[in-house]
Design a protein around this motif. Structure first.
Motif, PDB file in Angstrom:
ATOM      1  N   GLU A 150      45.324 -13.879  -8.389  1.00 30.46           N
ATOM      2  CA  GLU A 150      45.453 -14.573  -9.663  1.00 30.46           C
ATOM      3  C   GLU A 150      44.052 -14.943 -10.130  1.00 30.46           C
ATOM      4  OE1 GLU A 150      48.231 -17.779  -9.810  1.00 30.46           O
ATOM      5  OE2 GLU A 150      49.763 -16.655  -8.740  1.00 30.46           O
ATOM      6  N   TYR A 151      43.740 -14.569 -11.358  1.00 27.56           N
ATOM      7  CA  TYR A 151      42.427 -14.860 -11.913  1.00 27.56           C
ATOM      8  C   TYR A 151      42.566 -15.381 -13.331  1.00 27.56           C
ATOM      9  CZ  TYR A 151      40.805 -11.977  -8.056  1.00 27.56           C
ATOM     10  OH  TYR A 151      40.571 -11.465  -6.803  1.00 27.56           O
ATOM     11  N   THR A 152      41.636 -16.242 -13.693  1.00 29.34           N
ATOM     12  CA  THR A 152      41.485 -16.644 -15.077  1.00 29.34           C
ATOM     13  C   THR A 152      40.143 -16.100 -15.538  1.00 29.34           C
ATOM     14  OG1 THR A 152      40.460 -18.744 -14.442  1.00 29.34           O
ATOM     15  CG2 THR A 152      42.850 -18.751 -14.806  1.00 29.34           C
ATOM     16  N   GLY A 153      39.995 -15.932 -16.827  1.00 27.65           N
ATOM     17  CA  GLY A 153      38.738 -15.412 -17.336  1.00 27.65           C
ATOM     18  C   GLY A 153      38.557 -15.750 -18.793  1.00 27.65           C
ATOM     19  N   LYS A 154      37.370 -15.393 -19.290  1.00 29.17           N
ATOM     20  CA  LYS A 154      37.067 -15.687 -20.690  1.00 29.17           C
ATOM     21  C   LYS A 154      35.935 -14.793 -21.165  1.00 29.17           C
ATOM     22  CE  LYS A 154      34.270 -19.623 -19.203  1.00 29.17           C
ATOM     23  NZ  LYS A 154      34.656 -19.522 -17.808  1.00 29.17           N
ATOM     24  N   CYS A 155      35.844 -14.672 -22.479  1.00 32.28           N
ATOM     25  CA  CYS A 155      34.696 -13.983 -23.070  1.00 32.28           C
ATOM     26  C   CYS A 155      33.472 -14.871 -22.887  1.00 32.28           C
ATOM     27  CB  CYS A 155      34.956 -13.683 -24.540  1.00 32.28           C
ATOM     28  SG  CYS A 155      35.125 -15.171 -25.562  1.00 32.28           S
ATOM     29  N   PHE A 156      32.308 -14.400 -23.257  1.00 32.66           N
ATOM     30  CA  PHE A 156      31.085 -15.170 -23.025  1.00 32.66           C
ATOM     31  C   PHE A 156      31.030 -16.477 -23.801  1.00 32.66           C
ATOM     32  CE2 PHE A 156      29.093 -10.944 -21.798  1.00 32.66           C
ATOM     33  CZ  PHE A 156      29.278 -11.185 -20.442  1.00 32.66           C
ATOM     34  N   CYS A 157      31.606 -16.523 -24.998  1.00 33.90           N
ATOM     35  CA  CYS A 157      31.561 -17.778 -25.764  1.00 33.90           C
ATOM     36  C   CYS A 157      32.746 -18.682 -25.448  1.00 33.90           C
ATOM     37  CB  CYS A 157      31.485 -17.495 -27.263  1.00 33.90           C
ATOM     38  SG  CYS A 157      33.032 -16.928 -28.016  1.00 33.90           S
TER      39      CYS A 157
ATOM     40  N   THR B 289      40.550  -4.838 -31.891  1.00 34.96           N
ATOM     41  CA  THR B 289      40.539  -3.603 -31.113  1.00 34.96           C
ATOM     42  C   THR B 289      39.817  -2.517 -31.879  1.00 34.96           C
ATOM     43  OG1 THR B 289      42.639  -4.235 -30.105  1.00 34.96           O
ATOM     44  CG2 THR B 289      41.993  -1.941 -29.900  1.00 34.96           C
ATOM     45  N   TYR B 290      38.896  -1.875 -31.187  1.00 35.28           N
ATOM     46  CA  TYR B 290      38.095  -0.803 -31.767  1.00 35.28           C
ATOM     47  C   TYR B 290      38.426   0.510 -31.091  1.00 35.28           C
ATOM     48  CZ  TYR B 290      35.254  -4.644 -33.529  1.00 35.28           C
ATOM     49  OH  TYR B 290      34.831  -5.783 -34.154  1.00 35.28           O
ATOM     50  N   GLU B 291      38.247   1.590 -31.817  1.00 31.69           N
ATOM     51  CA  GLU B 291      38.401   2.911 -31.223  1.00 31.69           C
ATOM     52  C   GLU B 291      37.186   3.190 -30.361  1.00 31.69           C
ATOM     53  OE1 GLU B 291      39.320   6.140 -33.809  1.00 31.69           O
ATOM     54  OE2 GLU B 291      40.841   4.981 -34.870  1.00 31.69           O
ATOM     55  N   GLY B 292      37.458   3.643 -29.156  1.00 32.64           N
ATOM     56  CA  GLY B 292      36.384   4.046 -28.257  1.00 32.64           C
ATOM     57  C   GLY B 292      36.298   5.562 -28.246  1.00 32.64           C
TER      58      GLY B 292
ATOM     59  N   ARG C  62      40.725   2.458 -26.315  1.00 36.74           N
ATOM     60  CA  ARG C  62      40.649   1.350 -27.253  1.00 36.74           C
ATOM     61  C   ARG C  62      39.990   0.187 -26.540  1.00 36.74           C
ATOM     62  NH1 ARG C  62      41.140   5.242 -29.464  1.00 36.74           N
ATOM     63  NH2 ARG C  62      42.844   5.998 -30.729  1.00 36.74           N
ATOM     64  N   ILE C  63      39.087  -0.502 -27.212  1.00 34.80           N
ATOM     65  CA  ILE C  63      38.344  -1.602 -26.628  1.00 34.80           C
ATOM     66  C   ILE C  63      38.599  -2.855 -27.449  1.00 34.80           C
ATOM     67  CG2 ILE C  63      36.035  -2.480 -26.041  1.00 34.80           C
ATOM     68  CD1 ILE C  63      35.991   1.071 -26.567  1.00 34.80           C
ATOM     69  N   ALA C  64      38.993  -3.938 -26.780  1.00 32.26           N
ATOM     70  CA  ALA C  64      39.226  -5.214 -27.457  1.00 32.26           C
ATOM     71  C   ALA C  64      38.018  -6.112 -27.247  1.00 32.26           C
ATOM     72  CB  ALA C  64      40.483  -5.879 -26.922  1.00 32.26           C
ATOM     73  N   ARG C  65      37.439  -6.554 -28.356  1.00 34.26           N
ATOM     74  CA  ARG C  65      36.255  -7.414 -28.321  1.00 34.26           C
ATOM     75  C   ARG C  65      36.542  -8.734 -29.023  1.00 34.26           C
ATOM     76  NH1 ARG C  65      31.523  -5.038 -26.819  1.00 34.26           N
ATOM     77  NH2 ARG C  65      31.498  -2.768 -26.696  1.00 34.26           N
ATOM     78  N   CYS C  66      35.879  -9.781 -28.533  1.00 32.62           N
ATOM     79  CA  CYS C  66      35.948 -11.084 -29.183  1.00 32.62           C
ATOM     80  C   CYS C  66      35.172 -10.995 -30.495  1.00 32.62           C
ATOM     81  CB  CYS C  66      35.331 -12.152 -28.277  1.00 32.62           C
ATOM     82  SG  CYS C  66      35.138 -13.755 -29.081  1.00 32.62           S
ATOM     83  N   THR C  67      35.774 -11.471 -31.578  1.00 30.32           N
ATOM     84  CA  THR C  67      35.106 -11.426 -32.885  1.00 30.32           C
ATOM     85  C   THR C  67      34.016 -12.479 -33.004  1.00 30.32           C
ATOM     86  OG1 THR C  67      36.809 -12.861 -33.830  1.00 30.32           O
ATOM     87  CG2 THR C  67      37.118 -10.476 -34.065  1.00 30.32           C
ATOM     88  N   GLU C  68      34.004 -13.459 -32.114  1.00 28.07           N
ATOM     89  CA  GLU C  68      32.987 -14.515 -32.165  1.00 28.07           C
ATOM     90  C   GLU C  68      31.694 -14.090 -31.462  1.00 28.07           C
ATOM     91  OE1 GLU C  68      33.369 -17.587 -33.740  1.00 28.07           O
ATOM     92  OE2 GLU C  68      35.218 -16.704 -34.507  1.00 28.07           O
ATOM     93  N   CYS C  69      31.815 -13.504 -30.260  1.00 28.83           N
ATOM     94  CA  CYS C  69      30.608 -13.190 -29.475  1.00 28.83           C
ATOM     95  C   CYS C  69      30.421 -11.701 -29.202  1.00 28.83           C
ATOM     96  CB  CYS C  69      30.602 -13.965 -28.162  1.00 28.83           C
ATOM     97  SG  CYS C  69      31.923 -13.525 -27.012  1.00 28.83           S
ATOM     98  N   GLY C  70      31.430 -10.890 -29.499  1.00 26.27           N
ATOM     99  CA  GLY C  70      31.316  -9.448 -29.307  1.00 26.27           C
ATOM    100  C   GLY C  70      31.614  -8.955 -27.905  1.00 26.27           C
ATOM    101  N   THR C  71      31.964  -9.858 -26.991  1.00 21.98           N
ATOM    102  CA  THR C  71      32.258  -9.457 -25.618  1.00 21.98           C
ATOM    103  C   THR C  71      33.454  -8.513 -25.572  1.00 21.98           C
ATOM    104  OG1 THR C  71      31.489 -11.587 -24.774  1.00 21.98           O
ATOM    105  CG2 THR C  71      32.919 -10.303 -23.319  1.00 21.98           C
TER     106      THR C  71
END
Length: 161
Positions: free
Chosen positions: A3-10, A63-66, A71-80
């Motif tokens: 079990e893991y929790t995580g977050k984008c950089f911001c 989500t962006y096309e790779g 498909r790659i999902a990025r945070c719109t705030e920090c780009g992670t």
């Protein structure tokens, strides 16, 4: 069961994953290395649908096309880049670098539980990796390779998860 929790950089996007990953590997494919804009493999842990949830900020993901069907999902705030998925597959590949506890403020050393178990798409590597992690031409269990990319005959059993 992991079990893991995580977050984008911001911290705008937070998530939880649970259960054993479908695979925990270093991927050398063009789609993965493109996500990180690097020649080194991308460390990914794939979790099946239903074993992850977003606890905040899912609306901050775009989500962006790779490359190809990636498909790659990025945070719109920090780009992670938070996860990637091959379109139409029932899983998301999260990046363990984003899991809480990976970086404790003094060390970037990967905890033993998160160390990759295999190299995937090794035929696409930028250079040979001289480590003890099993290497596969594409995905396990077939086409195991030596560090230099030559076919491994006979091959030792691999723990490919």
């Amino acid at each position: 069961m992991a079990e893991y929790t995580g977050k984008c950089f911001c911290g705008a996007v937070t998530f939880e994953v649970s259960g054993d990953p479908m695979f925990n590997a270093l991927c050398h494919c063009k789609a993965c290395t493109t996500v990180g804009s690097t020649t080194t493999p991308m460390h990914i842990c794939a979790f099946p649908d239903g074993s992850y949830k977003f606890t905040s900020g899912e609306d901050k993901l775009t989500t962006y096309e790779g490359n190809g069907n990636m498909r790659i999902a990025r945070c719109t705030e920090c780009g992670t880049a938070v996860y990637q998925l091959p379109e139409g597959n029932p899983f998301k590949a999260f990046f363990p670098r984003l899991f809480d506890g990976y970086v404790d403020g003094t060390s970037n050393k990967l905890p033993d539980a998160l160390k990759p178990k295999a190299h995937l798409n090794y035929e696409n590597r930028a250079w040979d990796w001289n480590d003890d992690i099993p290497k596969f031409k594409s995905f396990p269990p077939n086409d195991m390779l030596n560090n230099d990319g030559s076919p491994c005959i006979p091959c030792p059993p691999a723990d490919d998860k």
